[in-house]
Write an enzyme that holds these catalytic residues in place. Structure first.
Site, PDB file in Angstrom:
ATOM      1  N   HIS A  72       0.855  -1.190   0.000  1.00  0.00           N
ATOM      2  CA  HIS A  72       0.000   0.000   0.000  1.00  0.00           C
ATOM      3  C   HIS A  72       0.889   1.238   0.000  1.00  0.00           C
ATOM      4  O   HIS A  72       1.653   1.447   0.923  1.00  0.00           O
ATOM      5  CB  HIS A  72      -0.928   0.014   1.217  1.00  0.00           C
ATOM      6  CG  HIS A  72      -2.102  -0.906   1.063  1.00  0.00           C
ATOM      7  ND1 HIS A  72      -3.271  -0.752   1.762  1.00  0.00           N
ATOM      8  CD2 HIS A  72      -2.286  -1.976   0.256  1.00  0.00           C
ATOM      9  CE1 HIS A  72      -4.136  -1.692   1.396  1.00  0.00           C
ATOM     10  NE2 HIS A  72      -3.553  -2.453   0.488  1.00  0.00           N
ATOM     11  N   TYR A 201      -9.192   5.789   7.053  1.00  0.00           N
ATOM     12  CA  TYR A 201      -9.381   6.150   8.462  1.00  0.00           C
ATOM     13  C   TYR A 201     -10.413   7.271   8.472  1.00  0.00           C
ATOM     14  O   TYR A 201     -10.117   8.374   8.023  1.00  0.00           O
ATOM     15  CB  TYR A 201      -8.062   6.629   9.076  1.00  0.00           C
ATOM     16  CG  TYR A 201      -7.042   5.518   9.285  1.00  0.00           C
ATOM     17  CD1 TYR A 201      -6.262   5.031   8.234  1.00  0.00           C
ATOM     18  CD2 TYR A 201      -6.847   4.964  10.547  1.00  0.00           C
ATOM     19  CE1 TYR A 201      -5.332   4.016   8.439  1.00  0.00           C
ATOM     20  CE2 TYR A 201      -5.911   3.952  10.763  1.00  0.00           C
ATOM     21  CZ  TYR A 201      -5.160   3.486   9.715  1.00  0.00           C
ATOM     22  OH  TYR A 201      -4.239   2.486   9.929  1.00  0.00           O
ATOM     23  N   PRO A 292      -4.539   0.351  18.919  1.00  0.00           N
ATOM     24  CA  PRO A 292      -4.340  -0.231  17.591  1.00  0.00           C
ATOM     25  C   PRO A 292      -4.266   0.753  16.422  1.00  0.00           C
ATOM     26  O   PRO A 292      -3.794   0.365  15.356  1.00  0.00           O
ATOM     27  CB  PRO A 292      -5.555  -1.145  17.432  1.00  0.00           C
ATOM     28  CG  PRO A 292      -6.597  -0.565  18.313  1.00  0.00           C
ATOM     29  CD  PRO A 292      -5.872   0.040  19.470  1.00  0.00           C
ATOM     30  N   LYS A 296       0.874  -0.446  15.104  1.00  0.00           N
ATOM     31  CA  LYS A 296       2.296  -0.484  15.432  1.00  0.00           C
ATOM     32  C   LYS A 296       2.722  -1.713  16.243  1.00  0.00           C
ATOM     33  O   LYS A 296       3.911  -2.044  16.308  1.00  0.00           O
ATOM     34  CB  LYS A 296       2.683   0.775  16.220  1.00  0.00           C
ATOM     35  CG  LYS A 296       2.879   2.003  15.343  1.00  0.00           C
ATOM     36  CD  LYS A 296       4.239   1.983  14.679  1.00  0.00           C
ATOM     37  CE  LYS A 296       4.367   2.971  13.557  1.00  0.00           C
ATOM     38  NZ  LYS A 296       4.035   2.402  12.223  1.00  0.00           N
ATOM     39  N   TYR A 384       3.922   6.131   9.987  1.00  0.00           N
ATOM     40  CA  TYR A 384       3.099   5.002   9.553  1.00  0.00           C
ATOM     41  C   TYR A 384       3.930   3.924   8.859  1.00  0.00           C
ATOM     42  O   TYR A 384       3.775   2.736   9.131  1.00  0.00           O
ATOM     43  CB  TYR A 384       1.998   5.500   8.618  1.00  0.00           C
ATOM     44  CG  TYR A 384       0.831   4.545   8.478  1.00  0.00           C
ATOM     45  CD1 TYR A 384      -0.337   4.732   9.206  1.00  0.00           C
ATOM     46  CD2 TYR A 384       0.895   3.454   7.607  1.00  0.00           C
ATOM     47  CE1 TYR A 384      -1.407   3.860   9.090  1.00  0.00           C
ATOM     48  CE2 TYR A 384      -0.162   2.575   7.486  1.00  0.00           C
ATOM     49  CZ  TYR A 384      -1.315   2.778   8.226  1.00  0.00           C
ATOM     50  OH  TYR A 384      -2.368   1.909   8.106  1.00  0.00           O
TER      51      TYR A 384
HETATM   52  C1  DHB Z   1      -5.603  -2.884  10.652  1.00  0.00           C
HETATM   53  C2  DHB Z   1      -5.494  -2.681  12.009  1.00  0.00           C
HETATM   54  C3  DHB Z   1      -5.077  -1.463  12.478  1.00  0.00           C
HETATM   55  O1  DHB Z   1      -4.965  -1.248  13.794  1.00  0.00           O
HETATM   56  C4  DHB Z   1      -4.769  -0.429  11.608  1.00  0.00           C
HETATM   57  O2  DHB Z   1      -4.382   0.770  12.089  1.00  0.00           O
HETATM   58  C5  DHB Z   1      -4.860  -0.647  10.260  1.00  0.00           C
HETATM   59  C6  DHB Z   1      -5.280  -1.883   9.793  1.00  0.00           C
HETATM   60  C7  DHB Z   1      -6.054  -4.194  10.116  1.00  0.00           C
HETATM   61  O3  DHB Z   1      -6.308  -5.110  10.908  1.00  0.00           O
HETATM   62  O4  DHB Z   1      -6.203  -4.325   8.895  1.00  0.00           O
END
Ligand code: DHB
Length: 392
Positions: A72, A201, A292, A296, A384
């Protein structure tokens, strides 16, 4: 059994450590209370930093991620009725990879098996003993109920956020630093085509939602919920209605399908320091957890063991413990940067429990400032995709 390094925890951190040690000729034994199938079946996050991908390939685990993962080159931030792309390739010349953590686990478990590694899944009643002596030990029972003991020169606790190893450190020998959040994520898989090419997001007045992917036919999605939300209270119609009102306002049309594995994920920011107690070292979630947002956790766990492995090799081979002495400070530098990044992404995108109008407008202004500024977008992209190794 005696070995150089005894590792509690056969998740990605423990297996990668065992793999890296083996490549340097240092033997280890890994134990885990869960079965291999149980670990593989646990749905986890799916985003790898480009350094994590490079390490899987160049450190000889597997190149499957390059064939089956999805590169990505950006993400989207959606808010105030519009979608904004953060172009990683243009901003920092890097990318992130969509490849579920369970596949990382499978690659590591397969690599250990291929290379003759000693990994004992499905043990019970695991205890660690004599952490302060020269030969700490791991005791456990096998499936038949028979008691076993592994004695080692160094013991590593890589046994996840509910670590039994961490709990053996006396309260006066460590500090725990952290914070709670007034919300959680409701996460699920669904059988549907992707709703977007990259992760979205989405910040909305109704709360945050994340549209992620897995394959051409399976998607992963999350929405912000109360910390004590009961997944049983959510049927498919209610889940889709909630996802829809948090994404449609920003111009995203979701493609729906059968929902699987709904679960509520608790949020916490947490660091246990120091990472060394006697002859035990902690790595990964056993030592720290992040919320989450930004995915990370796994990347950080693997960064820990890439730092820990050479320090253990020097200690075992040359009796030189300088690397182990420096491990806490060096590893926690990256951990705290990731703590900040995860906290920042979380608080920028989620709506507060009190729904304050000031906070909502302040957040929207922060997002506008961020996407309007190349420097702002670059700051996000650096965090990121993962900061370079030499900044550890
Ligand atoms: C996913 C989980 C995340 O915490 C995130 O920031 C982006 C993607 C995932 O499980 O695809």
């Amino acid at each position: 059994t005696t070995t150089a390094v005894g590792i509690v925890g056969g998740g990605p951190a423990g297996l990668m450590l065992s793999h890296l040690l083996a490549r340097a000729g240092v033997p280890s034994v890994v134990v885990d209370a869960r079965s291999r199938e149980e670990i593989y079946a646990t749905v986890r996050a799916g985003i790898l930093e480009h350094r994590t991908v490079r390490s899987l390939v160049e450190d000889g685990v597997s190149d499957r991620v390059l064939r089956e993962g999805y590169e990505h080159c950006g993400i989207e931030l959606a808010f105030a009725g519009a979608r904004h792309r953060i172009d990683f390739a243009d901003l920092v010349g890097a990318s992130a990879w969509l490849y579920p953590q369970t596949e990382v686990f499978k690659d590591l478990a397969d690599a250990r098996e291929r290379d003759g590694g000693d990994v004992r899944f499905g043990v019970s009643d695991t205890r660690v003993v004599d952490l302060e002596g020269p030969n700490p030990g791991i005791r456990y029972r096998d499936a038949a109920g028979d008691e076993h003991e592994i004695r080692c020169a160094h013991l590593v606790g890589a046994d996840g956020s509910r670590s039994t190893c961490r709990r053996q450190v006396p309260a006066d020998a460590a500090t725990q630093i952290g914070r709670e959040y007034p919300f959680a994520w409701f996460g699920f898989l669904c059988d549907a085509p992707p709703s977007a090419e990259e992760l979205v997001y989405s910040h909305s007045p109704h709360g945050f939602a994340l549209v992620s992917q897995r394959t051409e036919t399976v998607q992963r999605m999350y929405f912000q919920c109360d910390a004590d939300e009961d997944p049983a209270a959510w049927d498919a119609d209610r889940i889709w209605a909630e996802m829809d009102r948090r994404t449609r306002v920003n111009g995203l049309e979701l493609r729906t399908g059968t929902i699987r594995d709904p679960a509520v994920l608790r949020f916490r920011s947490f660091v246990h320091t120091p990472l060394r107690h006697g002859r035990m070292l902690l790595a990964g979630d056993a030592a720290h957890t992040v919320p989450p947002t930004g995915a990370k956790g796994l990347n950080l766990a693997l960064a820990d063991v890439r730092r820990l492995a050479p320090a253990l090799v020097r200690a075992v081979r040359d009796g030189d413990e300088t690397g182990l002495a420096e491990y806490t400070e060096r590893a926690l530098e990256r951990v705290w940067r990731a703590q900040h990044f995860s906290y920042w992404m979380t608080t920028m995108l989620h709506t507060g429990a009190d729904g304050s109008e000031f906070d909502r407008r302040r957040q929207e202004a922060e997002l506008r400032t961020l996407v309007a500024s190349r420097a702002g977008r670059q700051f996000l992209a650096e965090g990121y995709t993962g900061w370079p190794a030499d900044e550890d």
